[in-house]
Design an enzyme around this catalytic site. Structure first.
Site, short mmCIF file in Angstrom:
data_model
loop_
_atom_site.label_atom_id
_atom_site.label_comp_id
_atom_site.label_asym_id
_atom_site.label_seq_id
_atom_site.Cartn_x
_atom_site.Cartn_y
_atom_site.Cartn_z
CG HIS A 115 -1.58 1.28 1.53
ND1 HIS A 115 -2.86 1.58 1.12
CD2 HIS A 115 -1.14 2.38 2.20
CE1 HIS A 115 -3.18 2.79 1.53
NE2 HIS A 115 -2.15 3.29 2.20
CD GLU A 116 2.01 3.47 3.79
OE1 GLU A 116 2.26 4.56 3.24
OE2 GLU A 116 1.03 3.28 4.54
CG HIS A 145 0.34 6.27 -0.70
ND1 HIS A 145 -0.87 6.82 -1.05
CD2 HIS A 145 0.15 5.69 0.52
CE1 HIS A 145 -1.76 6.59 -0.09
NE2 HIS A 145 -1.17 5.91 0.87
CD GLU A 202 -4.32 6.55 2.66
OE1 GLU A 202 -4.12 5.36 3.00
OE2 GLU A 202 -3.42 7.39 2.57
#
Length: 265
Positions: free
Chosen positions: A127-128, A131, A190
């Site tokens: 997920h990070e 970004h 997100e």
């Protein structure tokens, strides 16, 4: 607020809705800053964090996190970063992690109490990194620059026309921008990072189904102490779970086709 003020606000902020780039999921984006500048900023920020925060000296935790990251980062496009990613574990109770342009990943030990398996931690790291792949930092910086330009222009027009109640009007505009533009952008980022991370973890051989368990753990760890979703920069856990489940069949198909099965325990 009169019609001409609304019209002025729309004109001043209209550039935010005009995309000059496209995200990995097909969203229009405004990206005003060069990627090499963002990489330099990310690297400098990471250096500062290592100097100011407690870096874990526990080999087991560091090797565990680095093993997971090393399994995922080969699937990051080379156009995003083509070197060896630096991974640091911070000995802090925060339930958090991050990735920065320039190949930097940070994980807090507090997160490792909530992400209970390697697959769950892979969901967070994916997920990070998502970004970074989607250039969300660039998009937020660009958005902020345009919002500042737009609101300053409206303020000057109000003052020039001697509109009464200028202060309250500008305060209302600020709140409207936050709730109507900045927070939805944050929630969109997100959600987008969730889906990119889902694909990354599946490609790397981590079970994507555990991303749902991760967010159930996150919700439990929060103790229900969350602001309403409309006022939050992050989607509610249940919203994230629903989105992940909707996209799960494709991720599971990728996972089942890969021969990768990392063992980072």
């Amino acid at each position: 607020m009169s019609g001409w003020i609304k019209k002025t606000l729309v004109v001043a902020l209209s550039a935010i809705a005009v995309g000059c780039a496209t995200s990995p999921t097909g969203r229009n984006q405004v990206l005003l800053f060069p990627s090499d500048q963002l990489a330099q900023m990310g690297q400098q920020a990471f250096t500062d964090m290592k100097q100011k925060q407690n870096v874990s000296r526990q080999p087991v935790k560091n090797e565990y996190v680095e093993c997971i990251a090393d399994a995922i980062t080969p699937y990051v496009p080379e156009s995003v970063y083509d070197g060896k990613w630096e991974v640091v574990v911070f000995d802090e109770d925060q339930v958090n992690a991050f990735a920065l342009p320039g190949g930097k990943i940070g994980v807090y030990t507090g997160l490792m109490k909530v992400a209970q398996t390697q697959d769950q931690l892979a969901a967070v790291i994916g997920h990070e990194i998502g970004h970074v792949i989607a250039q969300h930092g660039n998009e937020r910086m660009s958005q902020g620059a345009l919002v500042n330009i737009g609101t300053q222009a409206v303020g000057q027009i109000l003052a020039a026309n001697e509109v009464p109640q200028t202060g309250p009007i500008m305060a209302a505009i600020g709140l409207g921008v936050q709730v109507g533009v900045q927070l939805p952008y944050s929630r969109a980022h997100e959600s987008e990072a969730d889906l990119i991370g889902l694909q990354l973890m599946a490609q790397a051989g981590f079970n994507p189904r555990e991303s749902v368990d991760l967010w159930r753990n996150m919700e439990a760890a929060s103790g229900g102490q969350r602001p309403p979703e409309i006022m939050s920069t992050h989607p509610a856990p249940q919203s994230r779970i629903q989105s992940l489940q909707k996209n799960m069949p494709e991720a599971v198909s990728v996972y089942e086709k890969t021969s990768n099965r990392p063992d980072c325990r």
